[in-house]
Design a protein around this motif. Structure first.
Motif, PDB file in Angstrom:
ATOM      1  N   PRO A   1       0.796  -1.232   0.000  1.00  0.00           N
ATOM      2  CA  PRO A   1       0.000   0.000   0.000  1.00  0.00           C
ATOM      3  C   PRO A   1       0.824   1.275   0.000  1.00  0.00           C
ATOM      4  O   PRO A   1       0.309   2.359   0.192  1.00  0.00           O
ATOM      5  N   ARG A   2       2.144   1.160  -0.260  1.00  0.00           N
ATOM      6  CA  ARG A   2       3.051   2.290  -0.156  1.00  0.00           C
ATOM      7  C   ARG A   2       2.591   3.534  -0.913  1.00  0.00           C
ATOM      8  O   ARG A   2       2.733   4.643  -0.475  1.00  0.00           O
ATOM      9  N   MET A   3       2.009   3.320  -2.117  1.00  0.00           N
ATOM     10  CA  MET A   3       1.692   4.457  -2.978  1.00  0.00           C
ATOM     11  C   MET A   3       0.593   5.336  -2.394  1.00  0.00           C
ATOM     12  O   MET A   3       0.468   6.490  -2.730  1.00  0.00           O
ATOM     13  N   SER A   4      -0.229   4.766  -1.508  1.00  0.00           N
ATOM     14  CA  SER A   4      -1.363   5.532  -1.004  1.00  0.00           C
ATOM     15  C   SER A   4      -0.999   6.365   0.221  1.00  0.00           C
ATOM     16  O   SER A   4      -1.756   7.221   0.638  1.00  0.00           O
ATOM     17  N   ILE A   5       0.165   6.076   0.836  1.00  0.00           N
ATOM     18  CA  ILE A   5       0.502   6.829   2.030  1.00  0.00           C
ATOM     19  C   ILE A   5       1.478   7.951   1.735  1.00  0.00           C
ATOM     20  O   ILE A   5       2.141   7.956   0.714  1.00  0.00           O
ATOM     21  N   ARG A   6       1.525   8.896   2.649  1.00  0.00           N
ATOM     22  CA  ARG A   6       2.397  10.055   2.440  1.00  0.00           C
ATOM     23  C   ARG A   6       3.859   9.619   2.478  1.00  0.00           C
ATOM     24  O   ARG A   6       4.251   8.777   3.274  1.00  0.00           O
ATOM     25  N   ARG A   7       4.641  10.221   1.597  1.00  0.00           N
ATOM     26  CA  ARG A   7       6.069   9.921   1.544  1.00  0.00           C
ATOM     27  C   ARG A   7       6.785  10.672   2.650  1.00  0.00           C
ATOM     28  O   ARG A   7       6.535  11.855   2.883  1.00  0.00           O
ATOM     29  N   ARG A   8       7.698   9.989   3.308  1.00  0.00           N
ATOM     30  CA  ARG A   8       8.435  10.608   4.407  1.00  0.00           C
ATOM     31  C   ARG A   8       9.758  11.162   3.906  1.00  0.00           C
ATOM     32  O   ARG A   8      10.546  10.433   3.283  1.00  0.00           O
ATOM     33  N   VAL A   9       9.992  12.439   4.167  1.00  0.00           N
ATOM     34  CA  VAL A   9      11.172  13.105   3.626  1.00  0.00           C
ATOM     35  C   VAL A   9      11.947  13.852   4.709  1.00  0.00           C
ATOM     36  O   VAL A   9      11.399  14.214   5.749  1.00  0.00           O
ATOM     37  N   ILE A  10      13.222  14.054   4.428  1.00  0.00           N
ATOM     38  CA  ILE A  10      14.082  14.926   5.234  1.00  0.00           C
ATOM     39  C   ILE A  10      14.581  16.022   4.307  1.00  0.00           C
ATOM     40  O   ILE A  10      15.093  15.734   3.216  1.00  0.00           O
ATOM     41  N   LEU A  11      14.402  17.268   4.696  1.00  0.00           N
ATOM     42  CA  LEU A  11      14.801  18.418   3.879  1.00  0.00           C
ATOM     43  C   LEU A  11      16.154  18.930   4.360  1.00  0.00           C
ATOM     44  O   LEU A  11      16.397  19.022   5.562  1.00  0.00           O
ATOM     45  N   ILE A  12      17.018  19.283   3.406  1.00  0.00           N
ATOM     46  CA  ILE A  12      18.375  19.737   3.726  1.00  0.00           C
ATOM     47  C   ILE A  12      18.630  21.060   3.005  1.00  0.00           C
ATOM     48  O   ILE A  12      18.482  21.137   1.782  1.00  0.00           O
ATOM     49  N   THR A  13      19.019  22.094   3.769  1.00  0.00           N
ATOM     50  CA  THR A  13      19.136  23.429   3.155  1.00  0.00           C
ATOM     51  C   THR A  13      20.543  23.686   2.611  1.00  0.00           C
ATOM     52  O   THR A  13      21.199  24.665   2.942  1.00  0.00           O
ATOM     53  N   ASP A  14      20.992  22.794   1.749  1.00  0.00           N
ATOM     54  CA  ASP A  14      22.287  22.944   1.081  1.00  0.00           C
ATOM     55  C   ASP A  14      22.229  22.098  -0.181  1.00  0.00           C
ATOM     56  O   ASP A  14      21.562  21.066  -0.197  1.00  0.00           O
ATOM     57  N   GLY A  15      22.931  22.530  -1.235  1.00  0.00           N
ATOM     58  CA  GLY A  15      22.796  21.774  -2.474  1.00  0.00           C
ATOM     59  C   GLY A  15      23.964  21.862  -3.428  1.00  0.00           C
ATOM     60  O   GLY A  15      23.790  21.685  -4.621  1.00  0.00           O
ATOM     61  N   ASP A  16      25.179  22.151  -2.895  1.00  0.00           N
ATOM     62  CA  ASP A  16      26.314  22.202  -3.817  1.00  0.00           C
ATOM     63  C   ASP A  16      26.864  20.788  -4.051  1.00  0.00           C
ATOM     64  O   ASP A  16      26.322  19.798  -3.558  1.00  0.00           O
ATOM     65  N   GLU A  17      27.942  20.687  -4.800  1.00  0.00           N
ATOM     66  CA  GLU A  17      28.498  19.377  -5.184  1.00  0.00           C
ATOM     67  C   GLU A  17      28.921  18.552  -3.961  1.00  0.00           C
ATOM     68  O   GLU A  17      28.693  17.346  -3.902  1.00  0.00           O
ATOM     69  N   TYR A  18      29.546  19.211  -2.982  1.00  0.00           N
ATOM     70  CA  TYR A  18      29.971  18.501  -1.774  1.00  0.00           C
ATOM     71  C   TYR A  18      28.762  17.952  -1.022  1.00  0.00           C
ATOM     72  O   TYR A  18      28.765  16.824  -0.533  1.00  0.00           O
ATOM     73  N   ALA A  19      27.722  18.792  -0.927  1.00  0.00           N
ATOM     74  CA  ALA A  19      26.493  18.364  -0.237  1.00  0.00           C
ATOM     75  C   ALA A  19      25.877  17.175  -0.967  1.00  0.00           C
ATOM     76  O   ALA A  19      25.458  16.197  -0.350  1.00  0.00           O
ATOM     77  N   LYS A  20      25.833  17.252  -2.293  1.00  0.00           N
ATOM     78  CA  LYS A  20      25.233  16.169  -3.093  1.00  0.00           C
ATOM     79  C   LYS A  20      25.914  14.834  -2.800  1.00  0.00           C
ATOM     80  O   LYS A  20      25.246  13.833  -2.524  1.00  0.00           O
ATOM     81  N   ARG A  21      27.239  14.830  -2.820  1.00  0.00           N
ATOM     82  CA  ARG A  21      27.954  13.572  -2.593  1.00  0.00           C
ATOM     83  C   ARG A  21      27.735  13.049  -1.181  1.00  0.00           C
ATOM     84  O   ARG A  21      27.585  11.851  -0.964  1.00  0.00           O
ATOM     85  N   ALA A  22      27.733  13.970  -0.223  1.00  0.00           N
ATOM     86  CA  ALA A  22      27.523  13.568   1.176  1.00  0.00           C
ATOM     87  C   ALA A  22      26.117  13.018   1.376  1.00  0.00           C
ATOM     88  O   ALA A  22      25.932  11.966   1.999  1.00  0.00           O
ATOM     89  N   VAL A  23      25.117  13.711   0.834  1.00  0.00           N
ATOM     90  CA  VAL A  23      23.717  13.309   1.027  1.00  0.00           C
ATOM     91  C   VAL A  23      23.424  11.987   0.307  1.00  0.00           C
ATOM     92  O   VAL A  23      22.729  11.122   0.837  1.00  0.00           O
ATOM     93  N   GLU A  24      23.965  11.826  -0.889  1.00  0.00           N
ATOM     94  CA  GLU A  24      23.796  10.550  -1.608  1.00  0.00           C
ATOM     95  C   GLU A  24      24.354   9.392  -0.780  1.00  0.00           C
ATOM     96  O   GLU A  24      23.727   8.335  -0.659  1.00  0.00           O
ATOM     97  N   HIS A  25      25.521   9.611  -0.216  1.00  0.00           N
ATOM     98  CA  HIS A  25      26.159   8.566   0.589  1.00  0.00           C
ATOM     99  C   HIS A  25      25.307   8.218   1.811  1.00  0.00           C
ATOM    100  O   HIS A  25      25.059   7.044   2.108  1.00  0.00           O
ATOM    101  N   VAL A  26      24.854   9.249   2.525  1.00  0.00           N
ATOM    102  CA  VAL A  26      24.074   9.034   3.748  1.00  0.00           C
ATOM    103  C   VAL A  26      22.734   8.362   3.438  1.00  0.00           C
ATOM    104  O   VAL A  26      22.304   7.460   4.165  1.00  0.00           O
ATOM    105  N   ALA A  27      22.087   8.769   2.358  1.00  0.00           N
ATOM    106  CA  ALA A  27      20.811   8.154   1.975  1.00  0.00           C
ATOM    107  C   ALA A  27      20.994   6.647   1.788  1.00  0.00           C
ATOM    108  O   ALA A  27      20.191   5.834   2.262  1.00  0.00           O
ATOM    109  N   HIS A  28      22.077   6.284   1.109  1.00  0.00           N
ATOM    110  CA  HIS A  28      22.374   4.860   0.889  1.00  0.00           C
ATOM    111  C   HIS A  28      22.622   4.145   2.218  1.00  0.00           C
ATOM    112  O   HIS A  28      22.126   3.035   2.446  1.00  0.00           O
ATOM    113  N   GLU A  29      23.359   4.795   3.113  1.00  0.00           N
ATOM    114  CA  GLU A  29      23.706   4.199   4.407  1.00  0.00           C
ATOM    115  C   GLU A  29      22.474   3.919   5.270  1.00  0.00           C
ATOM    116  O   GLU A  29      22.427   2.933   5.995  1.00  0.00           O
TER     117      GLU A  29
END
Length: 205
Positions: free
Chosen positions: A5-33
């Motif tokens: 039933p995943r599609m019917s429920i609200r998606r849970r998100v974490i918002l991050i107020t940074d978006g440069d190249e360093y942030a992208k690599r760090a956030v991608e890594h943490v999301a995977h972890e």
């Protein structure tokens, strides 16, 4: 488990107020972890995608939590990143587990209230931190450049940290972005997401 039933429920998100190249690599890594997903297209300095575009991408993400980046690249006032953030945070199909508020390079920036900060040594502190992750003198307040609207949002927790992926290399993605990871884990813990996921995995096994 068929007919998830995943599609019917609200998606849970974490918002991050940074978006440069360093942030992208760090956030991608943490999301995977943490077993989540990062909206890689949300990176940009300043943010390029609109709130509507981001919500579509969040809904397509394979699983929660979904980590999303927003960046106004130092512009004072409400920029494109802020508008996108506000749209995503208040969307009926989105549940914000928490926000990682990132310190700015200058004190001319806006400020936001925070619940706690994590300093460059990974310690939780009630004080705000600067972009190097060093604690400041004010309790519960952080200077940042995409934080103008955070006080208006009803979210469970706002965690302040220094510059994502940097902090004198202490948060570098090659080191596992430990400060960003700790902030994400704190949000998952405080929001109850981690307990809920543990119960679900036990029930499925």
């Amino acid at each position: 488990m068929k007919g998830h039933p995943r599609m019917s429920i609200r998606r849970r998100v974490i918002l991050i107020t940074d978006g440069d190249e360093y942030a992208k690599r760090a956030v991608e890594h943490v999301a995977h972890e943490v077993g989540g997903r990062c909206i890689t297209q949300s990176y940009g300095n300043p943010s390029a995608l609109t709130g509507e575009e981001l919500v579509k991408l969040i809904k397509k993400a394979a699983n929660d939590p979904v980590l999303v980046m927003f960046d106004d690249s130092g512009l004072v006032g409400e920029g494109a990143g802020e508008r996108a953030l506000k749209y995503v945070a208040t969307h009926k199909d989105i549940e914000v587990l928490g926000i990682i508020a990132v310190a700015a390079k200058t004190h001319q920036a806006e400020w936001t209230r925070i619940d706690v900060s994590i300093d460059r040594d990974g310690e939780i502190t009630p004080y705000g931190v600067d972009k190097h992750g060093i604690p400041e003198l004010e309790i519960g307040r952080l200077n940042g450049d995409t934080v103008y609207c955070l006080d208006e949002l009803d979210v469970p927790i706002i965690v302040g940290i220094g510059d994502v992926g940097k902090m004198a290399r202490r948060d570098h993605y090659e080191r596992g972005a430990p400060i960003t990871k700790k902030a994400v884990e704190l949000i998952l813990e405080r929001s109850g997401f981690r307990d809920e996921r543990d119960r679900t995995s036990m029930a499925d096994s």
